[in-house]
Structures are given as structure tokens and as C-alpha cells.
Design a protein around this motif. Structure first.
Motif, PDB file in Angstrom:
ATOM      1  N   VAL A  67      -1.259  12.432  -3.448  1.00  0.00           N
ATOM      2  CA  VAL A  67      -1.931  13.138  -2.349  1.00  0.00           C
ATOM      3  C   VAL A  67      -1.674  12.348  -1.073  1.00  0.00           C
ATOM      4  CG1 VAL A  67      -3.688  14.211  -3.805  1.00  0.00           C
ATOM      5  CG2 VAL A  67      -4.129  11.962  -2.804  1.00  0.00           C
ATOM      6  N   ARG A  68      -1.897  12.991   0.042  1.00  0.00           N
ATOM      7  CA  ARG A  68      -1.567  12.382   1.342  1.00  0.00           C
ATOM      8  C   ARG A  68      -2.217  11.006   1.520  1.00  0.00           C
ATOM      9  NH1 ARG A  68       0.669  14.338   5.939  1.00  0.00           N
ATOM     10  NH2 ARG A  68       0.527  16.486   5.261  1.00  0.00           N
ATOM     11  N   SER A  69      -3.429  10.817   1.086  1.00  0.00           N
ATOM     12  CA  SER A  69      -4.122   9.536   1.276  1.00  0.00           C
ATOM     13  C   SER A  69      -3.498   8.400   0.460  1.00  0.00           C
ATOM     14  CB  SER A  69      -5.607   9.675   0.924  1.00  0.00           C
ATOM     15  OG  SER A  69      -5.763  10.014  -0.446  1.00  0.00           O
ATOM     16  N   GLU A  70      -2.678   8.713  -0.525  1.00  0.00           N
ATOM     17  CA  GLU A  70      -2.012   7.688  -1.329  1.00  0.00           C
ATOM     18  C   GLU A  70      -0.691   7.218  -0.726  1.00  0.00           C
ATOM     19  OE1 GLU A  70      -3.400   8.648  -5.859  1.00  0.00           O
ATOM     20  OE2 GLU A  70      -1.965  10.039  -4.969  1.00  0.00           O
ATOM     21  N   VAL A  71      -0.234   7.886   0.319  1.00  0.00           N
ATOM     22  CA  VAL A  71       1.051   7.551   0.942  1.00  0.00           C
ATOM     23  C   VAL A  71       0.820   6.602   2.116  1.00  0.00           C
ATOM     24  CG1 VAL A  71       3.116   8.482   2.049  1.00  0.00           C
ATOM     25  CG2 VAL A  71       1.952   9.811   0.286  1.00  0.00           C
ATOM     26  N   PRO A  72       1.462   5.423   2.108  1.00  0.00           N
ATOM     27  CA  PRO A  72       1.318   4.502   3.251  1.00  0.00           C
ATOM     28  C   PRO A  72       1.776   5.173   4.553  1.00  0.00           C
ATOM     29  CG  PRO A  72       2.417   3.418   1.406  1.00  0.00           C
ATOM     30  CD  PRO A  72       2.315   4.867   1.062  1.00  0.00           C
ATOM     31  N   ALA A  73       1.108   4.841   5.649  1.00  0.00           N
ATOM     32  CA  ALA A  73       1.396   5.470   6.947  1.00  0.00           C
ATOM     33  C   ALA A  73       2.829   5.251   7.405  1.00  0.00           C
ATOM     34  CB  ALA A  73       0.423   4.962   8.000  1.00  0.00           C
ATOM     35  N   ASP A  74       3.448   4.123   7.035  1.00  0.00           N
ATOM     36  CA  ASP A  74       4.809   3.839   7.486  1.00  0.00           C
ATOM     37  C   ASP A  74       5.880   4.316   6.501  1.00  0.00           C
ATOM     38  OD1 ASP A  74       4.182   1.992   5.521  1.00  0.00           O
ATOM     39  OD2 ASP A  74       5.193   0.321   6.505  1.00  0.00           O
ATOM     40  N   HIS A  75       5.478   5.022   5.470  1.00  0.00           N
ATOM     41  CA  HIS A  75       6.422   5.547   4.473  1.00  0.00           C
ATOM     42  C   HIS A  75       7.014   6.859   4.984  1.00  0.00           C
ATOM     43  CE1 HIS A  75       7.901   6.982   0.571  1.00  0.00           C
ATOM     44  NE2 HIS A  75       7.733   5.748   0.130  1.00  0.00           N
ATOM     45  N   ALA A  76       8.274   7.115   4.695  1.00  0.00           N
ATOM     46  CA  ALA A  76       8.934   8.348   5.153  1.00  0.00           C
ATOM     47  C   ALA A  76       8.213   9.594   4.657  1.00  0.00           C
ATOM     48  CB  ALA A  76      10.390   8.365   4.694  1.00  0.00           C
ATOM     49  N   LEU A  77       7.610   9.519   3.495  1.00  0.00           N
ATOM     50  CA  LEU A  77       6.900  10.674   2.937  1.00  0.00           C
ATOM     51  C   LEU A  77       5.670  11.043   3.765  1.00  0.00           C
ATOM     52  CD1 LEU A  77       6.805  12.755   0.671  1.00  0.00           C
ATOM     53  CD2 LEU A  77       5.559  11.084  -0.717  1.00  0.00           C
TER      54      LEU A  77
END
Length: 101
Positions: A67-77
Motif C-alpha cells: 500500500v502507498r504508506s509502505e513505499v518510502p517517499a524517495d522510492h520511484a514507486l
């Protein structure tokens, strides 16, 4: 006029070749006028490793989806989440992530 155009083109090409930082690829071929080497001026993508990510690497709670909250802010995803989430349910599966390469 043709000679001026050729000279101008050669000058512009030489300036572009000098402006490149580091070529990422090089191709050589034989033209009718002799050997030609073409070097890419495209710099490498700084976060190219992000595109090799798996759900297992990003899934923080172990439920098998991202889910969006699991993706680091600086990750391309982070900036492409909506593009990857093709069924628009707010969760990215292995199948959706494997199509994002």
C-alpha cells in the motif's frame, strides 16, 4: 550551401558529444564513409534499482501486497503508485509490480 550545412551539423554534434557526462552505451557500425561510433548521452537513471523491487521487499506488514504508506517517499514507486496499481484498489500485487519494469 550544402558544405555549410554539413559543417554546422558537425559542429553541433561535436558540442553535444563534449557535453555528455558519461556514455551509457556505445554502438559501432560501418557506414559508406567509414567506421562510425555512436555514444549515448542519456545519463543512467539514478534510482534504477527501485524498478527491481519486489512486493516482499516493500511489504512491511506481511499481508502480501504493497500500500502507498509502505513505499518510502524517495522510492520511484512513490510517484508512480497510481500507474502501477492497475485495478485502482490502493494495493499493489506481485502481478502488478512485475509489469512495472
Amino acid at each position: 550551401m550544402k558544405r555549410l550545412t554539413i559543417m554546422l551539423s558537425a559542429t553541433l554534434f561535436a558540442a553535444a558529444a563534449q557535453a555528455q557526462v558519461t556514455p551509457t552505451s556505445e554502438v559501432q557500425f560501418e557506414a559508406t564513409t567509414g567506421p562510425v561510433t555512436v555514444k549515448s548521452v542519456q545519463p543512467p537513471i539514478p534510482n534504477s534499482d527501485d524498478y527491481q523491487a519486489t512486493v516482499a521487499q516493500l511489504d512491511q506488514n506481511g499481508d502480501g501486497v504493497v500500500v502507498r504508506s509502505e513505499v518510502p517517499a524517495d522510492h520511484a514507486l512513490a510517484s508512480e503508485f497510481r500507474l502501477v496499481d492497475t485495478d485502482r484498489n490502493g494495493r499493489i500485487t506481485d502481478a502488478e509490480l512485475s509489469n512495472w519494469k
